[in-house]
Motif scaffolding. Structure first.
Motif, PDB file in Angstrom:
ATOM      1  N   PHE A 168       0.847  -1.191   0.000  1.00 40.29           N
ATOM      2  CA  PHE A 168       0.000   0.000   0.000  1.00 40.29           C
ATOM      3  C   PHE A 168       0.880   1.237   0.000  1.00 40.29           C
ATOM      4  O   PHE A 168       1.562   1.541   0.972  1.00 40.29           O
ATOM      5  CB  PHE A 168      -0.935   0.011   1.202  1.00 40.29           C
ATOM      6  CG  PHE A 168      -1.958   1.113   1.140  1.00 40.29           C
ATOM      7  CD1 PHE A 168      -2.927   1.115   0.144  1.00 40.29           C
ATOM      8  CD2 PHE A 168      -1.953   2.140   2.067  1.00 40.29           C
ATOM      9  CE1 PHE A 168      -3.868   2.124   0.072  1.00 40.29           C
ATOM     10  CE2 PHE A 168      -2.892   3.154   2.014  1.00 40.29           C
ATOM     11  CZ  PHE A 168      -3.854   3.153   1.005  1.00 40.29           C
ATOM     12  N   ASN A 169       0.847   1.956  -1.123  1.00 43.10           N
ATOM     13  CA  ASN A 169       1.674   3.138  -1.306  1.00 43.10           C
ATOM     14  C   ASN A 169       1.105   3.904  -2.491  1.00 43.10           C
ATOM     15  O   ASN A 169       0.562   3.302  -3.425  1.00 43.10           O
ATOM     16  CB  ASN A 169       3.130   2.734  -1.571  1.00 43.10           C
ATOM     17  CG  ASN A 169       4.108   3.884  -1.415  1.00 43.10           C
ATOM     18  OD1 ASN A 169       3.868   4.988  -1.877  1.00 43.10           O
ATOM     19  ND2 ASN A 169       5.238   3.596  -0.771  1.00 43.10           N
ATOM     20  N   ALA A 170       1.216   5.219  -2.478  1.00 45.98           N
ATOM     21  CA  ALA A 170       0.750   6.040  -3.595  1.00 45.98           C
ATOM     22  C   ALA A 170       1.811   6.203  -4.665  1.00 45.98           C
ATOM     23  O   ALA A 170       1.585   6.918  -5.646  1.00 45.98           O
ATOM     24  CB  ALA A 170       0.296   7.406  -3.089  1.00 45.98           C
ATOM     25  N   GLU A 171       2.960   5.549  -4.481  1.00 41.01           N
ATOM     26  CA  GLU A 171       4.030   5.555  -5.461  1.00 41.01           C
ATOM     27  C   GLU A 171       4.503   4.131  -5.681  1.00 41.01           C
ATOM     28  O   GLU A 171       4.261   3.245  -4.852  1.00 41.01           O
ATOM     29  CB  GLU A 171       5.193   6.437  -4.986  1.00 41.01           C
ATOM     30  CG  GLU A 171       4.814   7.901  -4.782  1.00 41.01           C
ATOM     31  CD  GLU A 171       5.971   8.722  -4.239  1.00 41.01           C
ATOM     32  OE1 GLU A 171       7.035   8.128  -3.923  1.00 41.01           O
ATOM     33  OE2 GLU A 171       5.822   9.953  -4.117  1.00 41.01           O
ATOM     34  N   VAL A 172       5.186   3.906  -6.794  1.00 41.64           N
ATOM     35  CA  VAL A 172       5.740   2.583  -7.064  1.00 41.64           C
ATOM     36  C   VAL A 172       6.835   2.301  -6.056  1.00 41.64           C
ATOM     37  O   VAL A 172       7.888   2.945  -6.062  1.00 41.64           O
ATOM     38  CB  VAL A 172       6.280   2.501  -8.504  1.00 41.64           C
ATOM     39  CG1 VAL A 172       6.914   1.134  -8.752  1.00 41.64           C
ATOM     40  CG2 VAL A 172       5.165   2.765  -9.507  1.00 41.64           C
ATOM     41  N   SER A 173       6.592   1.355  -5.153  1.00 39.68           N
ATOM     42  CA  SER A 173       7.529   1.094  -4.060  1.00 39.68           C
ATOM     43  C   SER A 173       7.163  -0.223  -3.390  1.00 39.68           C
ATOM     44  O   SER A 173       6.029  -0.692  -3.489  1.00 39.68           O
ATOM     45  CB  SER A 173       7.488   2.230  -3.032  1.00 39.68           C
ATOM     46  OG  SER A 173       8.282   1.927  -1.900  1.00 39.68           O
ATOM     47  N   SER A 174       8.134  -0.822  -2.710  1.00 40.53           N
ATOM     48  CA  SER A 174       7.877  -2.025  -1.915  1.00 40.53           C
ATOM     49  C   SER A 174       7.819  -1.699  -0.428  1.00 40.53           C
ATOM     50  O   SER A 174       7.843  -2.597   0.406  1.00 40.53           O
ATOM     51  CB  SER A 174       8.971  -3.073  -2.187  1.00 40.53           C
ATOM     52  OG  SER A 174      10.249  -2.546  -1.874  1.00 40.53           O
ATOM     53  N   VAL A 175       7.713  -0.430  -0.101  1.00 39.99           N
ATOM     54  CA  VAL A 175       7.624   0.026   1.296  1.00 39.99           C
ATOM     55  C   VAL A 175       6.221   0.576   1.543  1.00 39.99           C
ATOM     56  O   VAL A 175       5.747   1.446   0.801  1.00 39.99           O
ATOM     57  CB  VAL A 175       8.672   1.117   1.600  1.00 39.99           C
ATOM     58  CG1 VAL A 175       8.530   1.606   3.048  1.00 39.99           C
ATOM     59  CG2 VAL A 175      10.077   0.597   1.345  1.00 39.99           C
ATOM     60  N   GLU A 176       5.558   0.081   2.576  1.00 40.59           N
ATOM     61  CA  GLU A 176       4.226   0.570   2.899  1.00 40.59           C
ATOM     62  C   GLU A 176       4.287   2.000   3.418  1.00 40.59           C
ATOM     63  O   GLU A 176       5.170   2.345   4.211  1.00 40.59           O
ATOM     64  CB  GLU A 176       3.562  -0.333   3.946  1.00 40.59           C
ATOM     65  CG  GLU A 176       3.198  -1.714   3.420  1.00 40.59           C
ATOM     66  CD  GLU A 176       2.564  -2.591   4.479  1.00 40.59           C
ATOM     67  OE1 GLU A 176       2.654  -2.239   5.669  1.00 40.59           O
ATOM     68  OE2 GLU A 176       1.976  -3.627   4.119  1.00 40.59           O
ATOM     69  N   ARG A 177       3.341   2.833   2.979  1.00 42.79           N
ATOM     70  CA  ARG A 177       3.285   4.228   3.423  1.00 42.79           C
ATOM     71  C   ARG A 177       1.840   4.617   3.710  1.00 42.79           C
ATOM     72  O   ARG A 177       0.888   4.021   3.175  1.00 42.79           O
ATOM     73  CB  ARG A 177       3.855   5.152   2.345  1.00 42.79           C
ATOM     74  CG  ARG A 177       5.297   4.872   1.962  1.00 42.79           C
ATOM     75  CD  ARG A 177       6.259   5.202   3.108  1.00 42.79           C
ATOM     76  NE  ARG A 177       6.294   6.612   3.400  1.00 42.79           N
ATOM     77  CZ  ARG A 177       7.127   7.482   2.814  1.00 42.79           C
ATOM     78  NH1 ARG A 177       7.980   7.051   1.871  1.00 42.79           N
ATOM     79  NH2 ARG A 177       7.136   8.748   3.156  1.00 42.79           N
ATOM     80  N   THR A 178       1.678   5.635   4.542  1.00 45.08           N
ATOM     81  CA  THR A 178       0.365   6.220   4.768  1.00 45.08           C
ATOM     82  C   THR A 178       0.010   7.104   3.578  1.00 45.08           C
ATOM     83  O   THR A 178       0.836   7.873   3.094  1.00 45.08           O
ATOM     84  CB  THR A 178       0.348   7.037   6.071  1.00 45.08           C
ATOM     85  OG1 THR A 178       0.586   6.165   7.177  1.00 45.08           O
ATOM     86  CG2 THR A 178      -0.989   7.728   6.269  1.00 45.08           C
ATOM     87  N   VAL A 179      -1.228   6.965   3.123  1.00 47.68           N
ATOM     88  CA  VAL A 179      -1.696   7.671   1.926  1.00 47.68           C
ATOM     89  C   VAL A 179      -2.790   8.654   2.327  1.00 47.68           C
ATOM     90  O   VAL A 179      -3.626   8.350   3.187  1.00 47.68           O
ATOM     91  CB  VAL A 179      -2.220   6.652   0.893  1.00 47.68           C
ATOM     92  CG1 VAL A 179      -2.959   7.345  -0.234  1.00 47.68           C
ATOM     93  CG2 VAL A 179      -1.066   5.814   0.352  1.00 47.68           C
ATOM     94  N   VAL A 180      -2.778   9.836   1.719  1.00 51.69           N
ATOM     95  CA  VAL A 180      -3.771  10.859   2.034  1.00 51.69           C
ATOM     96  C   VAL A 180      -4.540  11.235   0.772  1.00 51.69           C
ATOM     97  O   VAL A 180      -3.997  11.220  -0.335  1.00 51.69           O
ATOM     98  CB  VAL A 180      -3.105  12.118   2.654  1.00 51.69           C
ATOM     99  CG1 VAL A 180      -2.149  12.778   1.665  1.00 51.69           C
ATOM    100  CG2 VAL A 180      -4.154  13.111   3.140  1.00 51.69           C
ATOM    101  N   SER A 181      -5.836  11.554   0.956  1.00 51.86           N
ATOM    102  CA  SER A 181      -6.677  12.046  -0.125  1.00 51.86           C
ATOM    103  C   SER A 181      -7.465  13.245   0.386  1.00 51.86           C
ATOM    104  O   SER A 181      -7.986  13.227   1.506  1.00 51.86           O
ATOM    105  CB  SER A 181      -7.642  10.964  -0.611  1.00 51.86           C
ATOM    106  OG  SER A 181      -8.559  11.483  -1.549  1.00 51.86           O
TER     107      SER A 181
END
Length: 385
Positions: free
Chosen positions: A334-347
């Protein structure tokens, strides 16, 4: 304390906040200062009369309407303290708070066939029906393409709803009831295939058109509150399988003075290990990076089969706030960018709404996907939002 003799289940409308206690064995004890919505009315002749109907809860955790035992039985209910109307195969119901239960409830059933319940409106001013899956366990989807081809739960007669199977305990659905009085909604459970201890208890609530509980148009699920959790049906980080043929919206009511919302993948089962709480596409037995699409930086032709739409999703702690954003997230992170690290996403797009889509094919590209589980927190408005 005043002891009052009664033969009816309790929790009636009240006129007084004073403390009264019914005789031993009665399903209701009301203490001073309790919620004034329902309680016991004490009249001078020491008889309890019903003053309208309301929603009461039993010790078993079930809800029902406040009705005398004889009326409850005549309406097909089970006097479990309040009148809990439980209906199963072949039933036709129009009571609010009715339960659709499996044959042999509360025990499980191993039978195969079709079990159908018809819901009729209480009155023409009903716009939606909410289904709460207090308990729901059917045989899960097959392991190759994750299709519900043995057991199925279907809703017909209202707005479109996905076919589900497996586990859905704690989940819910909102179904548009249409216009007019003669628009029945039909719930159907189809069971077939191998032996399995199937059981379900689905609470049915009819929602008037002007009620505050009414969901926004087009929302299969509708969550309220500043924070909470959303999941795909049959999600489980260990044994669950993402269901195929899913296409629905999950809505979160925008609370007053909140302008954006953050989503984070739910914590994993084993602390420190990869959560596996967002695995929509790819081979989930290995680490699959997030893929994004539909926005300004998305890789062409990515997230075209299975995806979660988060309108204009950005990484929450990116400084300065990125001007670009993505709409679709897929892959195994889960990430808003191409990555293998999970990140918090905001909308920041309001109203807050997610859209989930899964096609009918998993193999050979997608393997062992679980679906998604996200924790959300609404963020207060600031001068920068």
């Amino acid at each position: 304390m005043l002891t009052v003799r009664t033969e009816a289940p309790c929790l009636w409308k009240i006129f007084s906040y004073e403390s009264y206690e019914l005789e031993p064995g009665s399903p209701c004890t009301v203490s001073s200062g309790s919620d004034p919505t329902f309680a016991c009315v004490i009249l001078p002749i020491f008889t309890v009369y019903q003053w309208g109907q309301g929603l009461c809860s039993a010790a078993s955790g079930e809800y029902g309407s406040c009705q005398p035992n004889n009326e409850c039985v005549l309406r097909g209910g089970i006097p479990a303290g309040p009148c809990a109307v439980m209906a199963s195969c072949g039933g036709v119901v129009r009571e609010n708070g009715t339960y659709f239960v499996n044959p042999n409830h509360p025990d499980s059933t191993d039978g195969t066939g079709s079990c159908q319940l018809t819901i009729l409106k209480m009155h023409p001013d009903i716009c939606q029906v909410r289904l709460d899956f207090d308990h729901f366990s059917l045989n899960g989807p097959e392991i190759v393409n994750h299709i519900c081809n043995t057991d199925q739960f279907l809703v017909s007669g209202g707005s479109p709803a996905p076919t589900i199977c497996g586990s859905a305990t704690g989940e819910h659905m909102y179904i548009d009831a249409g216009m007019g009085q003669s628009n029945p909604i039909i719930l159907t459970v189809i069971t077939s295939g191998p032996s399995f201890p199937r059981s379900w208890r689905v609470r049915i609530s009819q929602i008037p058109c002007g009620a505050i509980a009414k969901a926004d148009q087009g929302c299969l699920q509708y969550h309220t509150g500043v924070s909470g959790r959303v999941k795909s049906f049959n999600f489980d980080p260990v044994n669950g399988r993402q269901l195929s043929n899913q296409d629905y919206s999950i809505c979160i009511r925008t609370e007053r003075n909140f302008c954006s919302i953050q989503y984070t993948a739910c914590p994993g089962v084993v602390p420190g290990n990869r959560s596996r709480t967002f695995t929509l596409s790819g081979n989930s037995n290995s680490i699959v990076q997030a893929m994004v699409g539909g926005g300004t930086q998305g890789i062409p032709n990515s997230c075209t089969n299975d995806w979660l739409m988060v309108p204009c999703a950005k990484i929450a702690d990116r400084l300065p706030m990125a001007s670009t954003c993505e709409d679709k997230i897929c892959g195994g992170t889960f990430n808003a960018e191409v990555s293998s690290v999970e990140r918090t996403v905001v909308s920041t797009i309001r109203p807050f709404r997610l859209a989930f889509h899964a096609d009918s094919v998993e193999a050979p590209t997608d393997v062992d996907n679980r679906g998604f589980c996200l924790d959300y927190v609404q963020q207060p408005c600031t001068s920068n939002k």
